[in-house]
Structures are given as C-alpha cells and as structure tokens.
Design a protein around this motif. Sequence first.
Motif, PDB file in Angstrom:
ATOM      1  N   LYS A  67     -21.550 -35.232   7.308  1.00 14.16           N
ATOM      2  CA  LYS A  67     -20.608 -34.343   7.693  1.00 14.16           C
ATOM      3  C   LYS A  67     -21.107 -32.783   7.415  1.00 14.16           C
ATOM      4  O   LYS A  67     -22.200 -32.669   6.547  1.00 14.16           O
ATOM      5  CB  LYS A  67     -19.373 -34.384   6.703  1.00 14.16           C
ATOM      6  N   ILE A  68     -20.903 -32.027   8.258  1.00 12.43           N
ATOM      7  CA  ILE A  68     -21.141 -30.816   8.287  1.00 12.43           C
ATOM      8  C   ILE A  68     -20.169 -29.631   7.729  1.00 12.43           C
ATOM      9  O   ILE A  68     -19.004 -29.766   8.336  1.00 12.43           O
ATOM     10  CB  ILE A  68     -21.648 -30.433   9.680  1.00 12.43           C
ATOM     11  N   ASP A  69     -20.319 -28.789   6.893  1.00 12.95           N
ATOM     12  CA  ASP A  69     -19.427 -27.959   6.480  1.00 12.95           C
ATOM     13  C   ASP A  69     -19.565 -26.659   7.359  1.00 12.95           C
ATOM     14  O   ASP A  69     -20.586 -26.264   7.487  1.00 12.95           O
ATOM     15  CB  ASP A  69     -19.775 -27.374   4.816  1.00 12.95           C
ATOM     16  N   VAL A 118     -14.678 -26.635  29.431  1.00  6.76           N
ATOM     17  CA  VAL A 118     -13.919 -25.239  29.373  1.00  6.76           C
ATOM     18  C   VAL A 118     -13.569 -24.966  27.744  1.00  6.76           C
ATOM     19  O   VAL A 118     -13.407 -23.954  27.186  1.00  6.76           O
ATOM     20  CB  VAL A 118     -12.665 -25.276  29.904  1.00  6.76           C
ATOM     21  N   ASP A 119     -13.095 -26.044  27.024  1.00  6.68           N
ATOM     22  CA  ASP A 119     -12.666 -26.110  25.768  1.00  6.68           C
ATOM     23  C   ASP A 119     -13.855 -25.836  24.776  1.00  6.68           C
ATOM     24  O   ASP A 119     -14.045 -24.931  24.008  1.00  6.68           O
ATOM     25  CB  ASP A 119     -12.136 -27.496  25.381  1.00  6.68           C
ATOM     26  N   ALA A 120     -15.281 -26.315  25.020  1.00  5.50           N
ATOM     27  CA  ALA A 120     -16.168 -25.899  24.457  1.00  5.50           C
ATOM     28  C   ALA A 120     -16.584 -24.564  24.539  1.00  5.50           C
ATOM     29  O   ALA A 120     -17.091 -23.829  23.527  1.00  5.50           O
ATOM     30  CB  ALA A 120     -17.407 -26.665  24.943  1.00  5.50           C
ATOM     31  N   ALA A 121     -16.361 -23.878  25.696  1.00  9.42           N
ATOM     32  CA  ALA A 121     -16.594 -22.430  26.079  1.00  9.42           C
ATOM     33  C   ALA A 121     -15.721 -21.796  25.227  1.00  9.42           C
ATOM     34  O   ALA A 121     -16.047 -20.607  24.472  1.00  9.42           O
ATOM     35  CB  ALA A 121     -16.343 -22.096  27.362  1.00  9.42           C
ATOM     36  N   LEU A 122     -14.569 -22.145  25.057  1.00 15.00           N
ATOM     37  CA  LEU A 122     -13.564 -21.174  24.152  1.00 15.00           C
ATOM     38  C   LEU A 122     -13.869 -21.377  22.853  1.00 15.00           C
ATOM     39  O   LEU A 122     -13.753 -20.405  22.121  1.00 15.00           O
ATOM     40  CB  LEU A 122     -12.037 -22.119  24.247  1.00 15.00           C
ATOM     41  N   PHE A 123     -14.339 -22.502  22.135  1.00 15.24           N
ATOM     42  CA  PHE A 123     -14.616 -22.583  20.916  1.00 15.24           C
ATOM     43  C   PHE A 123     -15.989 -21.741  20.385  1.00 15.24           C
ATOM     44  O   PHE A 123     -15.951 -21.119  19.574  1.00 15.24           O
ATOM     45  CB  PHE A 123     -15.124 -24.058  20.505  1.00 15.24           C
ATOM     46  N   LEU A 171     -18.529 -29.651  18.172  1.00 13.03           N
ATOM     47  CA  LEU A 171     -17.141 -30.385  18.345  1.00 13.03           C
ATOM     48  C   LEU A 171     -16.798 -31.621  18.166  1.00 13.03           C
ATOM     49  O   LEU A 171     -15.886 -31.840  17.501  1.00 13.03           O
ATOM     50  CB  LEU A 171     -16.873 -29.797  19.837  1.00 13.03           C
ATOM     51  N   PRO A 172     -17.773 -32.518  18.604  1.00 14.81           N
ATOM     52  CA  PRO A 172     -17.612 -34.026  18.173  1.00 14.81           C
ATOM     53  C   PRO A 172     -17.524 -34.317  16.853  1.00 14.81           C
ATOM     54  O   PRO A 172     -17.003 -35.447  16.368  1.00 14.81           O
ATOM     55  CB  PRO A 172     -18.633 -34.677  19.035  1.00 14.81           C
ATOM     56  N   LYS A 173     -18.112 -33.519  15.905  1.00 16.25           N
ATOM     57  CA  LYS A 173     -17.944 -33.726  14.613  1.00 16.25           C
ATOM     58  C   LYS A 173     -16.727 -33.237  13.899  1.00 16.25           C
ATOM     59  O   LYS A 173     -16.196 -33.461  12.772  1.00 16.25           O
ATOM     60  CB  LYS A 173     -19.208 -33.153  13.916  1.00 16.25           C
ATOM     61  N   LEU A 174     -15.882 -32.465  14.571  1.00 17.66           N
ATOM     62  CA  LEU A 174     -14.544 -32.211  13.922  1.00 17.66           C
ATOM     63  C   LEU A 174     -13.532 -33.311  13.907  1.00 17.66           C
ATOM     64  O   LEU A 174     -13.516 -34.077  14.703  1.00 17.66           O
ATOM     65  CB  LEU A 174     -14.034 -30.940  14.647  1.00 17.66           C
ATOM     66  N   ASP A 175     -12.877 -33.028  12.840  1.00 15.07           N
ATOM     67  CA  ASP A 175     -11.694 -34.039  12.735  1.00 15.07           C
ATOM     68  C   ASP A 175     -10.611 -34.000  13.894  1.00 15.07           C
ATOM     69  O   ASP A 175     -10.521 -32.633  14.401  1.00 15.07           O
ATOM     70  CB  ASP A 175     -10.854 -33.909  11.376  1.00 15.07           C
ATOM     71  N   ILE A 176     -10.226 -34.801  14.616  1.00 16.65           N
ATOM     72  CA  ILE A 176      -9.478 -34.697  15.716  1.00 16.65           C
ATOM     73  C   ILE A 176      -8.040 -33.732  15.665  1.00 16.65           C
ATOM     74  O   ILE A 176      -7.851 -32.938  16.423  1.00 16.65           O
ATOM     75  CB  ILE A 176      -8.828 -36.266  16.326  1.00 16.65           C
ATOM     76  N   ILE A 199      -7.598 -30.355  17.667  1.00 21.57           N
ATOM     77  CA  ILE A 199      -6.207 -30.101  18.522  1.00 21.57           C
ATOM     78  C   ILE A 199      -5.530 -28.702  17.889  1.00 21.57           C
ATOM     79  O   ILE A 199      -5.096 -27.998  18.620  1.00 21.57           O
ATOM     80  CB  ILE A 199      -5.409 -31.215  18.407  1.00 21.57           C
ATOM     81  N   ASP A 200      -5.404 -28.485  16.623  1.00 21.22           N
ATOM     82  CA  ASP A 200      -5.224 -27.430  16.102  1.00 21.22           C
ATOM     83  C   ASP A 200      -5.600 -25.982  16.497  1.00 21.22           C
ATOM     84  O   ASP A 200      -5.101 -25.021  17.093  1.00 21.22           O
ATOM     85  CB  ASP A 200      -4.891 -27.309  14.633  1.00 21.22           C
ATOM     86  N   ILE A 201      -7.109 -25.958  16.464  1.00 26.18           N
ATOM     87  CA  ILE A 201      -7.804 -24.986  17.038  1.00 26.18           C
ATOM     88  C   ILE A 201      -7.585 -24.761  18.360  1.00 26.18           C
ATOM     89  O   ILE A 201      -7.360 -23.677  19.122  1.00 26.18           O
ATOM     90  CB  ILE A 201      -9.341 -25.099  16.530  1.00 26.18           C
TER      91      ILE A 201
END
Length: 226
Positions: free
Chosen positions: A6-8, A42-47, A58-63, A67-69
């Motif tokens: 896990k990455i903080d 597109v989502d990756a560009a936004l983040f 992104l793949p390491k984030l809790d779903i 979704i919230d972000i």
Amino acid sequence: MSSTKKIDLEIKVPQNWSAVTLKQYLDLIRDMEVYKDTPEAVDAALFYHVCGVPAGYLPKLDISIYIDIRTQLYKLMNISDLPLKRIIDVNGKKYGFEPNLSEMEYGTYLDLTKFKEVKMNEDWASIMAILYRPVTNTIGELYEIESYSGKIDKNLFMEVPMDVHFGAMFFFLHTLTDLLKDTQNSLKKELVKMVDNSDTTLIKNGVDTQQSINWLKGISSNTMKF
C-alpha cells in the motif's frame, strides 16, 4: 503468495477553480481531447492535472475513494459561469480589468479584434494581458489602470487561477453581445439619417461601424469554447 504494497498518498481535490491555473487547465483539456475515446484515460488526465496524482497510482486507490474523487472532479468541470474579478493580484502586483469596454482605447480595441474567436486557449492568455493592466489609482470601488502599451505578456496570465479566467471570459462575451446590439441599433439610425445622402457620405460614416459589427458578430456568435 504475493502481497500488494500500500502507498500513502495525500490527494487534495480542489473545490473550486481558484486552485487550478490556466496552464494546468489547458494541459488538461489538451489531454482530454487526445484521449476522449478512452474514458479511463480521461479520468487519469483529470486526476493528474487537477490533483497531481500520477496515472500509475490510480489502480491502487480504493474503489470508493476513486469514485468519490472522480465525482468531485466532474462536478468541478461543470462550473464555469463565475463572476468577474475586477482587481486581481498577480505576483504581488494589482491588475485591474478594463473599466469600461465600450470606451476602451482604440489600440486596445484594435489588438482585441486580431482574435477571431474567444475560447479558452493560449490566445485567451493574450486577451487577458490586454484586458487586465496594472492598477495606477483606486478611490473606493473605482480604479484606474495603465494605458494600453501594446506589450502582451501572456505568460503572466498562464499562472493565474481559473476562477479569474472564467469570470473574465463570461463578462467579456456578455458585454460584447450587448455592444453588438447597441452598435446595430445605432447603425440603423444612422442609415436612416443618411438615406438621402451620397454613397461617399455612407462610406465615410459607415465603414468603421460596419467593421466593428462584423468583428462583434464573429465573437458573439461563438459559444463558450473550453
């Protein structure tokens, strides 16, 4: 047996456009256009451009967090109709928006007419450099700005936040629409007065007005383009 490390990662999600610069926004729009047929990209560009999160994270984030972000970012993207900020701070210096667009200096008007459309791109940074100039005097809510010199430093406005840019763009376009209506009405009245005069008189009195109308029509007919 494999394990996932896990990455903080602290992710700051802007709640308004004051946290996003024009440069960030243009980079974002450019990538969204390139990857418009791939929703994940597109989502990756936004983040990445708005929150500073590299695509590989992104793949390491809790779903649920993802979704919230994502929801917050798309909500932000739908906000663009913002009020004009007449005086802004750029690198510690006060800049004021052109106080009266209908009475702007001819040189200001001439350089603005070089832009055939108003859209959020690098040309917009140049338009901002024309419309916003250093404040020279203030009396209450009234202010004066430097006379237009013809020097355009568009890079100065690339780091200005998007709430300023959106507010200026909406005000600029709405004012131009009103100016177009007033100019057309004035032209009609002048043509009625000159109907019995010679063609020479028509040309002498009408060409500059018609030039203004053509430019205003070209600008006002363009919807907001981001």
